[in-house]
Design an enzyme around this catalytic site. Structure first.
Site, PDB file in Angstrom:
ATOM      1  CE1 TYR A   1      -3.667   2.503   0.758  1.00  0.00           C
ATOM      2  CE2 TYR A   1      -2.335   3.399   2.463  1.00  0.00           C
ATOM      3  CZ  TYR A   1      -3.367   3.502   1.589  1.00  0.00           C
ATOM      4  OH  TYR A   1      -4.227   4.668   1.731  1.00  0.00           O
TER       5      TYR A   1
ATOM      6  CG  ASP B   1       5.848   3.005   1.013  1.00  0.00           C
ATOM      7  OD1 ASP B   1       6.274   3.526   2.141  1.00  0.00           O
ATOM      8  OD2 ASP B   1       4.823   3.033   0.544  1.00  0.00           O
TER       9      ASP B   1
ATOM     10  CE  LYS C   1       1.582   4.148   8.151  1.00  0.00           C
ATOM     11  NZ  LYS C   1       0.019   4.527   8.509  1.00  0.00           N
TER      12      LYS C   1
HETATM   13  N1  PMP Z   1       3.071   3.675   2.239  1.00  0.00           N
HETATM   14  C1  PMP Z   1       2.692   2.945   3.331  1.00  0.00           C
HETATM   15  C2  PMP Z   1       3.617   1.652   3.382  1.00  0.00           C
HETATM   16  C3  PMP Z   1       1.622   3.076   4.122  1.00  0.00           C
HETATM   17  O1  PMP Z   1       1.469   2.145   4.975  1.00  0.00           O
HETATM   18  C4  PMP Z   1       0.954   4.189   4.109  1.00  0.00           C
HETATM   19  C5  PMP Z   1      -0.288   4.418   4.924  1.00  0.00           C
HETATM   20  N2  PMP Z   1      -0.474   3.669   6.138  1.00  0.00           N
HETATM   21  C6  PMP Z   1       1.063   4.981   2.858  1.00  0.00           C
HETATM   22  C7  PMP Z   1       2.469   4.899   2.160  1.00  0.00           C
HETATM   23  C8  PMP Z   1       0.599   6.086   2.753  1.00  0.00           C
HETATM   24  O2  PMP Z   1       0.696   7.125   3.848  1.00  0.00           O
HETATM   25  P1  PMP Z   1      -0.357   8.493   4.223  1.00  0.00           P
HETATM   26  O3  PMP Z   1      -1.430   7.726   4.686  1.00  0.00           O
HETATM   27  O4  PMP Z   1       0.424   9.200   5.420  1.00  0.00           O
HETATM   28  O5  PMP Z   1      -0.603   9.147   3.168  1.00  0.00           O
END
Ligand code: PMP
Length: 683
Positions: free
Chosen positions: A410, A481, A509
């Site tokens: 994700y 990511d 995060k």
């Molecule tokens: N990359 C990963 C691996 C994530 O887990 C998330 C959200 N949990 C995101 C990107 C997107 O981050 P955001 O919700 O802060 O836009």
């Protein structure tokens, strides 16, 4: 309005019996006076506090506490009165003292705080007056030394607690019921202007404390009047070694242990339901984040919180939980981490968002460069989505190719990666392809058209090495990511942990312990695509917002100083082992599996036959919450998950797994879940 200070005192302390009448400070000018007892110091401070109309001592009816009454009768400090009530039900003792004194506003002081500061008491009273809050203190969060504790509340709040509180911990701690019911009883906090004071221990609980208190009392003679926080700080500045006299004490240990020992109790979610109805009228879905919405928590479940502390959160109904969601992972150090909060406050006093850049940006960028292997240059965003989207855009510009391979994870809500396609044009994601583990489904002729491969580097080092080699071979960029793994697996991210270096990486995060901040980092030649003449556009009004930058700098300092990541690995590993044992013991290994690295162990549920889809995780969440643990589908640990929190999580597991075992046996998941299953989670 009558403001009454009620000093809670008894002789029967388990760790230091009789402490409240122990004399402190023998250097009286009058040889006949042996020094003032601890309670006397405390009484004097209350009598000197601006805004206090009357001082009462609330002790118990036990014969041992006759000594306190005798002391009061002999010494007759001006106008101080006494109330006697239950030894253990201290809440009822307070209710009695309030009725007897006719107080409207009550200060709760404990008799083991000889150095309580009259000025601080006065400030708490003023804060209550000016805000009208039901509860005001300097302990929630703690920013004052242990031993300067002042709590102030309305008679109405205390009487409501007395009428409603059932748990022994509520009766014993007097104010916990009010503090956990902040929706109904609004709270305010007096924050110490001097940072770092929460680590000072000026209270009298143990023999070691007695040595410390004697040393302080000897240096600020009692007959000169009650010392202030500043007086004592002045003494400690001159003689810092005095702190060693009572060092090494864990704050509030007994309170947290008591929570861990509590039997399960029923929880009601009435206010959560009311808040949901209110929110849904103005807010689609009633929440801003999918994974915090009602779709993730079968009803009835808690849906709205009021506050957090460390690894705990409280919901609008006043229920507390060990939080195993950790705000979906930003909460890496614990809620209200004093050093981070103090950095935010310091920056707040200068301003938040400005018309030009600040030097905080370079300071944090340099820190990330020092820690993260691939970080030669850095840009900031607010959300994970900002920086994953920027990474893909920069990679496309750098390689002059458009195809992006997504390895199953994700990466945010942007069109290029979002798996929920409603409202997204085909053209927006046409060139992004989700690939299987071995890239077997990539046609040969596409291989040299790939701009980037993006992956969440969570678990498999061999796979990451394969991706590195594949990208090098085909001229594609490798993007990690690390929105989840960053500042959790290692301070340098999973790339440091696994020793595989990507070309670009995205962090978010946990960077700033809850403040919104993300970062794209990577090779200088690629990152320089963001400046003219190439000018890949990545810009946001709030990208340089300073509270988050200051919070991140402070967060990373604490992560380094306290060796937090090492403890996450240890705690996470131990928790997973215990959970696996519990699953196996109940014969549920076919239904619930754990996998992943220790700082972020994930749970996989296989729904029982004929059970509605998503009902196993739904029942799990519901029963974990009902037994005091907020959890989604992973162990999102933070530095504040200590032994008592782990004990409580395991107690919840015992309860939830028993229920699931029974549901599997009877195949009655649907009956146990009024609202059906949960939607497969986004994180
Ligand atoms: N990359 C990963 C691996 C994530 O887990 C998330 C959200 N949990 C995101 C990107 C997107 O981050 P955001 O919700 O802060 O836009």
């Amino acid at each position: 309005m009558k403001t009454v200070a009620i000093i809670q005192a008894r002789m029967g302390s388990t760790r230091l019996p009789g402490k409240v009448l122990m004399p402190l400070g023998k250097d009286s000018p009058n040889e006949l006076l042996p020094g003032e007892p601890v309670l006397g110091w405390c009484v004097r401070a209350c009598l000197n506090a601006p805004g206090v109309d009357e001082v009462w001592i609330a002790t118990s009816t036990l014969p041992a506490d006759d000594a306190i009454v005798a002391w009061l009768n002999t010494n007759k400090p001006s106008g101080v009165l006494c109330w006697r009530g239950s030894e253990t039900d201290v809440l009822s003792r307070f209710a009695g003292a309030i009725e007897a004194s006719g107080a409207d506003i009550v200060l709760r002081i404990t008799g083991d705080c000889p150095f309580i500061d009259p000025k601080v008491i006065g400030e708490v009273i003023q804060l209550q007056k000016r805000t009208g809050a039901s509860y005001v203190s300097n302990v929630d969060p703690r920013t004052y030394p242990d031993g300067l504790d002042v709590e102030c509340f309305t008679k109405e709040a205390l009487m409501a607690a007395h009428a409603n509180a059932k748990r022994p911990i509520d009766r014993d701690t007097v104010t916990y019921w009010i503090r956990r019911n902040q929706k109904r009883w609004p709270a305010e906090s007096l924050i110490n202007p001097i940072p770092g004071m929460e680590n000072e221990r000026w209270v009298l609980d143990t023999e070691a404390d007695l040595k410390f208190c004697q040393a302080i009392a000897a240096r600020c003679p009692w007959y000169k009047g009650p010392p202030s926080q500043l007086d004592i700080l002045g003494i400690l500045d001159k003689e810092p070694a005095l702190r060693k006299l009572n060092a090494g004490h864990v704050m509030n240990e007994r309170f947290y242990d008591a929570l861990a020992e509590e039997p399960l109790h029923r929880r009601s979610y009435t206010y959560s339901q009311a808040c949901l109805a209110r929110a849904e009228d103005s807010i689609p879905l009633g929440a801003q984040t999918f994974s915090k919405s009602k779709l993730q928590y079968p009803q009835p479940s808690p849906l709205f919180v009021t506050h957090g502390q460390g690894a705990l959160v409280w919901d609008v109904d006043g229920n507390e939980y060990v939080d195993c969601v950790s705000a979906l992972l930003p909460n890496i150090l614990g809620y209200r981490e004093p050093r981070v909060d103090s950095a935010i406050r310091r920056q707040l006093s200068k301003g938040i968002s400005f018309s030009l850049a600040t030097e905080l940006e370079a300071e944090l960028a340099e820190t990330l460069r020092r820690l993260i292997p691939c970080a030669e240059m850095v840009r900031f965003g607010k959300n994970g989505t900002d920086v994953t989207t920027a990474a893909v855009r920069v990679a496309r510009a750098f390689t002059d190719r458009s195809m992006v391979l997504i390895c199953g994870g994700y990466h945010g809500w942007a069109a290029w990666s979002c798996e929920r396609r409603e409202g997204i044009m085909l053209s927006e994601w046409a060139d992004t392809i989700r690939v299987d583990f071995g890239f077997r489904d990539i046609p040969k002729e596409w291989e040299n058209e790939v701009a980037a491969v993006i992956v969440e580097p969570e678990s498999d080092v061999l796979y990451l090495r394969f991706l590195r080699e594949w990208c090098d071979k085909h001229g594609a960029l490798l993007i990690f990511d690390e929105v989840i793994t960053g500042f959790r697996f290692d301070l340098g991210g999973a790339q440091k942990f696994f020793s595989v270096k990507p070309d670009l990486a995205c962090f978010g995060k946990a960077m700033a312990n809850g403040m919104p901040l993300s970062a794209i980092v990577g090779r200088r030649d690629i990152m320089m695509k963001m400046v003219p003449p190439d000018n890949v556009f990545f810009s946001g009004t709030f990208f340089g917002e300073t509270l988050s930058l200051a919070a991140s700098i402070a967060t990373i300092k604490v992560l380094e100083q306290d060796d937090v990541i090492n403890s996450l690995w240890l705690t996470g590993g131990a928790l997973e082992r215990e959970v696996r044992t519990r699953i196996a013991k109940r014969g549920l290994t076919d239904y619930i599996m754990t996998y992943g690295a220790a700082p972020l162990v994930r749970l996989h549920f296989k729904d029982a036959e004929r059970a509605p889809e998503g009902s196993m995780p739904a029942l799990f969440r519901k029963e974990m919450a009902a037994s005091g643990t907020l959890i989604a589908a992973s162990h999102n640990l933070c530095a504040a998950h200590g032994p008592s929190e782990i004990k409580r999580i395991l107690k919840s597991y015992d309860h939830a797994l028993d229920v699931i075992k029974d549901a599997v046996k009877k195949n009655d998941f649907a009956a146990r879940l009024a609202g059906g299953g949960v939607e497969p989670g986004v994180r």
